[in-house]
Design an enzyme around this catalytic site. Structure first.
Site, short mmCIF file in Angstrom:
data_model
loop_
_atom_site.label_atom_id
_atom_site.label_comp_id
_atom_site.label_asym_id
_atom_site.label_seq_id
_atom_site.Cartn_x
_atom_site.Cartn_y
_atom_site.Cartn_z
N PHE A 439 38.54 34.05 40.59
CA PHE A 439 38.77 32.61 40.78
C PHE A 439 38.42 31.91 39.47
O PHE A 439 37.49 32.32 38.76
CB PHE A 439 37.89 32.04 41.89
CG PHE A 439 38.25 32.49 43.27
CD1 PHE A 439 39.15 31.77 44.05
CD2 PHE A 439 37.69 33.65 43.80
CE1 PHE A 439 39.48 32.19 45.32
CE2 PHE A 439 38.02 34.07 45.07
CZ PHE A 439 38.92 33.34 45.84
N PRO A 445 30.87 32.69 33.43
CA PRO A 445 30.09 33.75 32.77
C PRO A 445 30.88 34.49 31.69
O PRO A 445 30.28 35.14 30.83
CB PRO A 445 29.74 34.70 33.93
CG PRO A 445 29.85 33.87 35.15
CD PRO A 445 30.97 32.91 34.88
N HIS A 485 35.69 27.67 44.81
CA HIS A 485 36.97 28.38 44.82
C HIS A 485 38.15 27.43 44.61
O HIS A 485 39.26 27.74 45.01
CB HIS A 485 37.17 29.13 46.15
CG HIS A 485 36.11 30.13 46.45
ND1 HIS A 485 34.90 29.79 47.01
CD2 HIS A 485 36.07 31.47 46.25
CE1 HIS A 485 34.16 30.88 47.17
NE2 HIS A 485 34.84 31.91 46.70
#
Length: 695
Positions: A439, A445, A485
């Site tokens: 997603f 990250p 999401h």
């Protein structure tokens, strides 16, 4: 064979190797002294040296072969000397000169990138400590894939190894842990050389580490560790010889934990005398006199030492002057190597083959992936849940795992940084990685790798290492996905120079752009709106399309006219243009139904690079322009686009450019009514169309 010196281990080292090591250690020492003697000049650009680390680094560099790969870190100039880089070439980098062989004056000393046939290969090195671990592990992953699939067949005992050099302090980084995990899980042929000098700039190991890397690695079953005195050349050389032999033959990962003194400054900009109180103690472990003593024991005479050191110092002095006076890069070169040239410059193939029925957007992508994998054995697909068991949470990879096997289509851990950063290494060995971030909300990250490693590789390696990869990212709000999401992230991505970003709105465009992205020598992020995958949202039926032919491609950076205004309305000044992309296309189409023949809609398809010609023509044709985006407006891609268009087309505009986007909130709420209130819709677009037309 020359005279050998026996050690306490089973290995033996030729005397000639010891002499060569001492000559190179002298070179490293005299380089550091030369920089310090001339710090008013050499400190213009920040640098660090290998003083104290020379023994382990030379032991490594002298045993690397041309088929190998190594990623040195910022104080590893002795590794570079060991593989054959000259002092002159190193000093070209100190002074950021045009002929700097690594980056052409673009990046720091000992941030090498190298692609020579007679030396180990070095991919682009960033200055983000520890960030080299993931791309380098990606090299080892690629080598393993090539060997397992027969794409390469190395001779017994000559298989390539990959070395990633790290400081012990860098091993506290989460991304280093991701590299360790994958190397251990998959048993990659990689050696992590961890040089432990006990310092993290001004912080000591006791302040920053719960344990050293040898203790940490005990939790990684299958990652063998050797802890050694890295200031002892003989012990270092023998250990590396043993480990390299194992990795070349058994193809499994190792850590060599070398304890070393730090004798130089952290960098030229952070001097040791500012905070160090252990300098006298550290000097007792200097590897230089230790190696000198070993040679004395074997009969190396005082005269030989004097001659060797004098010749080395003379070489350093002369090459320093030569480097200092060499040519600087030309200012015009600043824009070289932003993107590698692509061959796909025109739309080609058949967009709507006869005799086919329309298919949903997600299937167009699936069919494109199948065709790519069938045609190109160097292509792989990996990411979270894309493997055969599920085939992607959106079924975008359904059947691919079963068809092509787990070596080519496989699941990864929850490691967005590794998924993105590993493409650097995979691309370097000649593979074509296609990866998926599950997603858009989870791309964060991975942004460090995308920005620091992927996007800058071609530019900072002076054109040696373009990263050819495709990063697929499902995006957008759909079906009450809530705050984790549903996000739109294109504004962030478009501010990362060196990557291309596309955002198709139909199945045909998705297939054509996916193919173009695969053949593009640059990193391409494909944003795929989840709400368009199956056209289940009322008004998005246009996302369904006839599947184009296998050879269909769309050049990245080319917009598409979705709907034209009539010539009469354009002539009368009763028309407007809408610039949009993704789901915005369908809000614009639905809103324009009330204004027949008055609204022209341009689907960008690519948001970096942009089709400036098409946008400017739209502005100059209609004079009234709106941008429709799913993102919120403030500090956004759309707001920047509006500013650019008004700057470039001010004399042609009859009204300020308008933007319709989402309400500015920190996140997208879960409740469907709140989500609906936040998002754009046809009514909001219709209202602004009306205002533009009567302006």
């Amino acid at each position: 064979m020359g005279e050998t010196i026996n050690t306490s281990k089973s290995n033996s080292i030729e005397k000639g190797t010891l002499i060569k090591a001492f000559r190179l250690m002298s070179t490293a020492k005299f380089l550091a002294e030369k920089y310090e003697e001339n710090k008013e000049l050499t400190s213009k650009y920040v640098h660090a040296t290998s003083r104290g680390h020379e023994a382990i680094q030379l032991a490594l560099g002298l045993q690397l072969k041309p088929q190998d790969w190594v990623s040195p870190y910022y104080r590893d100039d002795s590794i570079l000397l060991g593989i054959g880089i000259s002092p002159y070439e190193l000093m070209l980098q100190v002074f950021a000169k045009k002929e700097d062989p690594f980056s052409g004056g673009r990046t720091y000393y000992c941030h090498p990138s190298l692609n020579r046939d007679d030396m180990p290969k070095i991919i682009h090195q960033s200055s983000a400590t520890g960030m080299q671990a993931i791309p380098t592990t990606g090299i080892a992953m690629g080598i393993q894939y090539q060997e397992n699939t027969g794409l390469t067949k190395p001779e017994i005992g000559e298989a390539p190894i990959v070395v990633c050099s790290l400081g012990d302090a860098a091993c506290t980084e989460g991304e280093v842990s991701e590299a360790f995990q994958m190397a251990t899980l998959k048993q990659f042929p990689i050696v992590f050389l961890v040089q432990d000098n006990g310092w993290d700039i001004s912080a000591t190991a006791k302040e920053t580490r719960a344990q050293d890397i040898s203790e940490y690695a005990k939790g990684l079953k299958g990652l063998e560790v050797r802890t050694i005195d890295g200031g002892n050349f003989i012990e270092s050389y023998s250990t590396i010889q043993e480990v390299f032999d194992i990795v070349r033959n058994e193809r499994r990962p190792f850590i060599i934990h070398a304890k070393v003194p730090l004798l130089g400054h952290h960098t030229s900009g952070v001097r040791k005398e500012w905070y160090r109180d252990d300098l006298d103690e550290a000097a007792k472990n200097d590897p230089y006199p230790k190696l000198k003593l070993e040679l004395e024991k074997k009969g190396f005479s005082l005269a030989e030492f004097i001659n060797l050191e004098a010749a080395t110092r003379k070489l350093v002095d002369s090459e320093y002057e030569k480097a200092l006076n060499s040519e600087d890069p030309s200012p015009e070169s600043v824009t070289d190597y932003i993107f590698a040239p692509t061959l796909i410059l025109e739309e080609s193939g058949e967009r709507e083959p006869k005799g086919k029925k329309k298919t949903v957007m997600v299937d167009s992508a699936l069919f494109a992936m199948r065709e790519i994998l069938e045609k190109h054995p160097e292509a792989l697909l990996y990411g979270q849940d894309v493997g055969g068991r599920l085939g992607g949470v959106f079924r975008e990879a359904a059947t691919l795992g079963q068809t092509f096997g787990e070596l080519r289509v496989f699941n990864t851990p929850i490691q967005e940084a590794f998924i993105i950063g590993s493409t650097v290494g995979m691309s370097a060995v000649g593979l074509k990685p296609i990866v998926e971030v599950q997603f858009a909300d989870y791309i964060w990250p991975g942004l460090n790798q995308l920005f620091t490693e992927v996007s800058r590789s071609y530019y900072l390696s002076n054109g040696k290492w373009p990263v050819s990869c495709v990063i697929r990212v499902p995006i957008g709000a759909y079906g009450s996905g809530g705050p984790y999401h549903s996000s739109s992230v294109e504004s962030i991505l478009c501010n990362i120079r060196g990557i291309k970003v596309v955002y198709p709105s139909t199945g045909a465009d998705l297939k054509g752009l996916l193919k173009a992205a695969f053949y593009d020598p640059n990193p391409v992020v494909i944003l795929e709106h989840k709400g368009l995958y199956w056209s289940k949202i009322a008004g998005t039926e246009g996302a369904m399309s006839i599947e184009p032919s296998e050879d269909y491609v769309i050049p990245i950076g080319k917009a598409r006219i979705v709907q034209e205004a009539t010539k009469e309305n354009i002539s009368n000044g009763t028309s407007c243009g809408i610039i949009t992309y993704g789901r915005g296309v369908y809000w614009a189409v639905e809103a324009s139904l009330k204004f027949a023949g008055k609204v022209e809609i341009l689907d960008l398809r690519s948001i970096n690079p942009l089709d400036h010609e098409a946008m400017n023509f739209l502005c100059q044709t209609h004079g009234k322009i709106m941008i429709v985006t799913e993102e919120s407006i403030e500090c956004s891609f759309a707001l920047g686009l509006a500013g650019r268009l008004q700057r470039d087309n001010f004399n042609f505009l009859d009204a300020p450019i308008q933007i319709v986007g989402s309400v500015d909130t920190p996140a997208i709420p879960l409740n469907s009514s709140l989500e609906e209130e936040l998002l754009p819709n046809a009514e909001k677009v219709k209202k602004i169309i009306h205002q533009l037309l009567i302006y």
